[in-house]
Design a protein around this motif. Sequence first.
Motif, mmCIF file in Angstrom:
data_model
loop_
_atom_site.group_PDB
_atom_site.id
_atom_site.type_symbol
_atom_site.label_atom_id
_atom_site.label_comp_id
_atom_site.label_asym_id
_atom_site.label_seq_id
_atom_site.Cartn_x
_atom_site.Cartn_y
_atom_site.Cartn_z
ATOM 1 N N SER A 1 -45.271 -111.608 35.666
ATOM 2 C CA SER A 1 -45.926 -110.362 36.089
ATOM 3 C C SER A 1 -45.022 -109.563 37.008
ATOM 4 N N GLY B 1 -51.702 -103.087 36.370
ATOM 5 C CA GLY B 1 -51.075 -104.301 35.838
ATOM 6 C C GLY B 1 -49.555 -104.288 35.863
ATOM 7 N N LYS C 1 -47.588 -104.133 41.122
ATOM 8 C CA LYS C 1 -47.517 -103.593 42.484
ATOM 9 C C LYS C 1 -48.204 -104.525 43.490
ATOM 10 N N THR C 2 -49.436 -104.911 43.178
ATOM 11 C CA THR C 2 -50.181 -105.777 44.104
ATOM 12 C C THR C 2 -49.520 -107.152 44.187
ATOM 13 N N THR C 3 -49.003 -107.619 43.069
ATOM 14 C CA THR C 3 -48.296 -108.909 43.077
ATOM 15 C C THR C 3 -47.133 -108.842 44.069
HETATM 16 N N1 LIG Z 1 -54.130 -114.500 39.741
HETATM 17 C C1 LIG Z 1 -53.625 -114.063 38.588
HETATM 18 N N2 LIG Z 1 -53.536 -114.879 37.517
HETATM 19 C C2 LIG Z 1 -53.011 -114.461 36.343
HETATM 20 N N3 LIG Z 1 -52.533 -113.215 36.145
HETATM 21 C C3 LIG Z 1 -52.593 -112.364 37.167
HETATM 22 C C4 LIG Z 1 -53.149 -112.736 38.445
HETATM 23 N N4 LIG Z 1 -53.067 -111.662 39.279
HETATM 24 C C5 LIG Z 1 -52.496 -110.673 38.564
HETATM 25 N N5 LIG Z 1 -52.219 -111.086 37.308
HETATM 26 C C6 LIG Z 1 -51.572 -110.292 36.242
HETATM 27 O O1 LIG Z 1 -50.327 -109.823 36.741
HETATM 28 C C7 LIG Z 1 -50.076 -108.501 36.258
HETATM 29 C C8 LIG Z 1 -49.758 -107.592 37.435
HETATM 30 O O2 LIG Z 1 -50.936 -107.410 38.202
HETATM 31 P P1 LIG Z 1 -50.952 -106.583 39.574
HETATM 32 O O3 LIG Z 1 -52.315 -106.741 40.166
HETATM 33 O O4 LIG Z 1 -49.790 -106.971 40.401
HETATM 34 O O5 LIG Z 1 -50.749 -105.093 39.033
HETATM 35 P P2 LIG Z 1 -50.901 -103.701 39.794
HETATM 36 O O6 LIG Z 1 -49.688 -102.907 39.450
HETATM 37 O O7 LIG Z 1 -51.176 -103.921 41.235
HETATM 38 O O8 LIG Z 1 -52.170 -103.062 39.095
HETATM 39 P P3 LIG Z 1 -53.329 -102.100 39.695
HETATM 40 O O9 LIG Z 1 -52.739 -100.731 39.703
HETATM 41 O O10 LIG Z 1 -54.436 -102.251 38.701
HETATM 42 O O11 LIG Z 1 -53.706 -102.603 41.052
HETATM 43 C C9 LIG Z 1 -51.295 -108.086 35.441
HETATM 44 O O12 LIG Z 1 -51.018 -108.305 34.084
HETATM 45 C C10 LIG Z 1 -52.369 -109.036 35.924
HETATM 46 O O13 LIG Z 1 -53.301 -109.293 34.904
#
Ligand SMILES: Nc1ncnc2c1ncn2[C@@H]1O[C@H](COP(=O)(O)OP(=O)(O)OP(=O)(O)O)[C@@H](O)[C@H]1O
Length: 233
Positions: A18, A39, A42-44
């Motif tokens: 991710s 997805g 960013k949050t990761t």
């Molecule tokens: N705990 C988890 N287990 C499995 N996959 C995860 C988990 N958390 C996030 N993901 C996956 O990791 C990817 C990145 O997610 P993330 O939340 O970092 O995206 P984002 O850019 O912050 O999205 P958003 O704008 O919706 O907040 C996505 O495909 C999500 O489904």
Amino acid sequence: MLQAINLTKQYVPGQPPSLDRLNLNVQPGEIFCLLGQNGAGKTTTINLFMGFLKPTSGQALINGMDVAKHPQETKKFLAYLPETVMLYPNLTGLENLDFFAQLAGFRHTPGELRSLLSRAGLQTTAHTNRVGTYSKGMRQKVGIAIALAKQANVLLLDEPTSGLDPKASNEFSDMLTSLAQFGTAILMATHDIFRAREVGTRIGIMRAGHLVESLAANDLTANELEAIYLQTV
Ligand SMILES: Nc1ncnc2c1ncn2[C@@H]1O[C@H](COP(=O)(O)OP(=O)(O)OP(=O)(O)O)[C@@H](O)[C@H]1O
């Protein structure tokens, strides 16, 4: 201040990561805005810097210290503002600030607490009102005051302006700019291209776990940034 070195997170073995070998650097005084579709990762990224997640490989460094190896020490330098700041609705703004500052090991006099709330832009008349009566923008200001009370030199924000009206969002951006001017390193995930252009010093665009663009905000108009964003994601 805040550095990612080949930072990678694979939640599920066998699935694509991710976050895939992210490299970025945020210096004191910089505001790095991360854009990208739902997805994108960013949050990761933010959760890895917070130490909420362990990287699969690579490093998240805060003030040169590896977050995974020093989760407690690195938290001392950090303040985190999520989309919705969690506060105690039955306590006043002042009491919430005092509580969270003490939790982080800081004791302030009532005068100091008031001055922190005012610096964060919360009107004096609201300081002793219960947070349950606050708007979202006012709660965000208490969140900023908590960051100020902790003397955090790194600020992580996850979509802090979503749901704020344009005036509150504008005030919030001014507050971030002034924090950066005092030397805070700021990493903000956002969907707001316009604000990112206004407040950011650099803009990163993420797609499917990759940082595909890293641009100096000054070099772009909002329209140009939007065009690049739409071509990229
Ligand atoms: N705990 C988890 N287990 C499995 N996959 C995860 C988990 N958390 C996030 N993901 C996956 O990791 C990817 C990145 O997610 P993330 O939340 O970092 O995206 P984002 O850019 O912050 O999205 P958003 O704008 O919706 O907040 C996505 O495909 C999500 O489904």
